[in-house]
Design an enzyme around this catalytic site. Structure first.
Site, PDB file in Angstrom:
ATOM      1  N   ASN A 208       4.820  56.012   8.192  1.00  0.00           N
ATOM      2  CA  ASN A 208       4.637  55.361   9.294  1.00  0.00           C
ATOM      3  C   ASN A 208       5.401  56.414  10.568  1.00  0.00           C
ATOM      4  O   ASN A 208       5.947  57.544  10.095  1.00  0.00           O
ATOM      5  CB  ASN A 208       5.642  54.164   9.418  1.00  0.00           C
ATOM      6  CG  ASN A 208       6.735  54.148   8.855  1.00  0.00           C
ATOM      7  OD1 ASN A 208       7.739  54.586   9.362  1.00  0.00           O
ATOM      8  ND2 ASN A 208       6.989  53.360   7.636  1.00  0.00           N
ATOM      9  N   ASP A 277       4.634  49.097   3.345  1.00  0.00           N
ATOM     10  CA  ASP A 277       4.266  47.699   2.598  1.00  0.00           C
ATOM     11  C   ASP A 277       3.527  47.978   1.532  1.00  0.00           C
ATOM     12  O   ASP A 277       3.461  47.116   0.484  1.00  0.00           O
ATOM     13  CB  ASP A 277       3.488  46.711   3.790  1.00  0.00           C
ATOM     14  CG  ASP A 277       4.312  46.370   4.708  1.00  0.00           C
ATOM     15  OD1 ASP A 277       5.556  46.117   4.677  1.00  0.00           O
ATOM     16  OD2 ASP A 277       4.183  46.294   5.965  1.00  0.00           O
ATOM     17  N   LYS A 287      -5.286  67.595  -5.589  1.00  0.00           N
ATOM     18  CA  LYS A 287      -5.600  67.328  -4.236  1.00  0.00           C
ATOM     19  C   LYS A 287      -6.978  66.516  -4.276  1.00  0.00           C
ATOM     20  O   LYS A 287      -7.940  66.969  -4.993  1.00  0.00           O
ATOM     21  CB  LYS A 287      -5.737  68.632  -3.327  1.00  0.00           C
ATOM     22  CG  LYS A 287      -6.212  68.454  -1.908  1.00  0.00           C
ATOM     23  CD  LYS A 287      -6.317  69.498  -1.378  1.00  0.00           C
ATOM     24  CE  LYS A 287      -6.844  69.126   0.260  1.00  0.00           C
ATOM     25  NZ  LYS A 287      -7.071  70.395   1.100  1.00  0.00           N
ATOM     26  N   PRO A 303       7.759  46.980  -3.459  1.00  0.00           N
ATOM     27  CA  PRO A 303       8.597  45.782  -3.639  1.00  0.00           C
ATOM     28  C   PRO A 303       9.253  45.481  -2.282  1.00  0.00           C
ATOM     29  O   PRO A 303       9.426  46.396  -1.389  1.00  0.00           O
ATOM     30  CB  PRO A 303       9.559  46.464  -4.656  1.00  0.00           C
ATOM     31  CG  PRO A 303       9.374  47.729  -4.434  1.00  0.00           C
ATOM     32  CD  PRO A 303       7.931  48.035  -4.064  1.00  0.00           C
ATOM     33  N   VAL A 305      12.280  45.362  -0.541  1.00  0.00           N
ATOM     34  CA  VAL A 305      13.505  45.893  -0.813  1.00  0.00           C
ATOM     35  C   VAL A 305      14.828  44.916  -0.453  1.00  0.00           C
ATOM     36  O   VAL A 305      15.534  44.845  -1.191  1.00  0.00           O
ATOM     37  CB  VAL A 305      13.742  47.117  -0.403  1.00  0.00           C
ATOM     38  CG1 VAL A 305      15.056  47.777  -0.353  1.00  0.00           C
ATOM     39  CG2 VAL A 305      12.722  48.395  -0.630  1.00  0.00           C
ATOM     40  N   PHE A 321      15.948  44.183   9.707  1.00  0.00           N
ATOM     41  CA  PHE A 321      15.419  44.767  11.097  1.00  0.00           C
ATOM     42  C   PHE A 321      14.171  44.185  10.938  1.00  0.00           C
ATOM     43  O   PHE A 321      13.458  44.342   9.806  1.00  0.00           O
ATOM     44  CB  PHE A 321      15.487  46.060  11.288  1.00  0.00           C
ATOM     45  CG  PHE A 321      16.684  46.531  12.090  1.00  0.00           C
ATOM     46  CD1 PHE A 321      16.467  47.074  13.447  1.00  0.00           C
ATOM     47  CD2 PHE A 321      17.870  46.572  11.491  1.00  0.00           C
ATOM     48  CE1 PHE A 321      17.636  47.604  14.122  1.00  0.00           C
ATOM     49  CE2 PHE A 321      19.114  47.062  12.149  1.00  0.00           C
ATOM     50  CZ  PHE A 321      18.853  47.582  13.585  1.00  0.00           C
ATOM     51  N   LYS A 335      10.874  36.330   8.732  1.00  0.00           N
ATOM     52  CA  LYS A 335      11.361  36.950   7.869  1.00  0.00           C
ATOM     53  C   LYS A 335      13.049  36.863   7.491  1.00  0.00           C
ATOM     54  O   LYS A 335      13.361  37.154   6.138  1.00  0.00           O
ATOM     55  CB  LYS A 335      11.305  38.507   8.550  1.00  0.00           C
ATOM     56  CG  LYS A 335      10.152  39.146   8.324  1.00  0.00           C
ATOM     57  CD  LYS A 335      10.285  40.540   8.839  1.00  0.00           C
ATOM     58  CE  LYS A 335       8.908  41.138   9.132  1.00  0.00           C
ATOM     59  NZ  LYS A 335       8.877  42.761   9.313  1.00  0.00           N
TER      60      LYS A 335
END
Length: 398
Positions: A208, A277, A287, A303, A305, A321, A335
């Site tokens: 990300n 996620d 590869k 998981p 976390v 966050f 959340k």
């Protein structure tokens, strides 16, 4: 740093050339600088260069009869508000750790009770050598502050940790130390930051856009507030904040293992990392070759976390966050409840100039029954505000 008196020690490493810019940067910030060079340092940069940049004569030896007739090394030790050694070679670290006083710089350090700062610079293997590791630990225990080292390409052609921190970063860190407080004095704070990368095959991964800047700023702000800080960092290219212990990880699984290991020892956990996620069910050993029909990835959930850390006993005070692109406060509250945490900092990453890759952010801190809004600002400033509020809420709960 206006009016601050900095005694800069320059030792014999190739990074001595960076000390020239360092003098200039310190003076730009209003500091007065006097330079002391070791004999080996003069083999890399001349004393005349530092005299021109600092506006003061440069001292290189205890055997300067004119100066030492008046106990010049004691005078210099008392003159300085802070002593900064940059670069600090492996030899310098060893001599300081063991109390040597066989040249002007080491004698000054023994004769001074002022704050002392070290910017290490050496080959990556020298930095990792157990002798250097032990010397650094000893110096830290005696109050020396470390600035870096950085990681990257080295003069020897190798790549790794041991580069001297860039002068702009050194000056930035020195300046920020004036912002220190006691809001988190005596507390142990665990912070995670940056992305996790989930490998697909030996050359590809799912990731990300998290830069880690917000989390690193939070770790720095906690250290400035007096906390003992451990930072668990995903793959990012950011210097370790001053006074922070850093652990590098790559995947969500590695992050969870580190968090479960460190969290039982923490009073406060602040989880700002952008954890992937999903991960592939099975990482390909070779590869994956490109084909006309594309590929299909079998993804499984990673998981949660923070939810797992919430089960740790004794349970630390937990701050999460929530980076969202819509219904930001609604999703953040969900959340907060789902992960069973104390606070959540919500930010709208779809907002221009905020969030991922940006130098600014805006946050809303949410508890079970209250919320606090922090307007858009630089991430360092925002982190300071966040840490102040978290500290107050933690102290209030305690």
């Amino acid at each position: 740093m206006q009016g601050e008196k900095i005694l800069l020690g320059v030792t014999g490493g190739i990074a001595a050339y960076k000390a020239c810019e360092l003098v200039r940067r310190l003076r730009e910030q209003g500091a007065e600088v006097q330079v002391v060079m070791t004999e080996n340092a003069t083999r890399f940069v001349t004393a005349a260069t530092f005299q021109a940049l600092s506006g003061h004569p440069v001292r290189t030896s205890l055997w300067d009869e004119a100066a030492e007739a008046a106990m010049g090394h004691i005078e210099l030790a008392r003159w300085a508000d802070r002593i900064l050694i940059a670069p600090a070679t492996a030899e310098t670290l060893a001599r300081l750790a063991h109390g040597h006083a066989n040249d002007l710089l080491s004698t000054l350090c023994l004769a001074s009770d002022r704050p002392k700062w070290l910017a290490p610079a050496m080959n990556r293997v020298m930095w990792a050598n157990p002798a250097t590791v032990a010397n650094v630990a000893l110096l830290k225990s005696r109050g020396y502050q470390l600035l870096g080292p950085d990681s990257g390409e080295q003069a020897c052609g190798e790549t790794g940790e041991g580069r001297m921190l860039e002068p702009t970063h050194i000056v930035d860190q020195l300046g920020k130390w004036h912002l220190r407080s006691s809001a988190m004095q005596g507390l142990k704070v665990l912070v995670n930051a940056g992305p996790t990368l989930e490998d697909i095959d030996p050359v590809r991964y799912i990731g990300n856009r998290s830069s880690g800047k917000m989390g690193f700023s939070v770790a720095e702000a906690a250290a400035l507030a007096g906390a003992e800080v451990c930072l668990i960092a995903g793959p990012v290219h950011l210097p370790t904040p001053l006074g922070v212990r850093r652990i590098d990880i790559r995947s969500a699984t590695e992050l969870l293992q580190c968090m479960l290991s460190e969290a039982p020892h923490a009073d406060i956990v602040i989880a700002s990392a952008a954890v992937a996620d999903f991960r592939v069910r099975e990482i390909a050993k070779q590869k994956i070759k490109r084909g006309p029909d594309g590929i299909h990835l079998d993804l499984v959930p990673n998981p949660d976390v923070l939810a797992e850390v919430a089960k740790v006993q004794p349970r630390p005070f937990l701050v999460g966050f929530a980076a969202e692109t819509e219904n930001v406060l609604t999703y953040a509250r969900l959340k907060l409840d789902k992960k069973n945490i104390d606070l959540i900092a919500a930010n709208d990453v779809a907002r221009p100039g905020c969030g991922f890759d940006a130098n600014e952010n805006a946050l809303t801190l949410i508890s079970r029954d209250q919320q606090w809004h922090f307007a858009q600002a630089g991430k360092s400033e925002l982190a300071g505000q966040l840490i102040t509020q978290v500290a107050a809420l933690y102290r209030g709960r305690s």
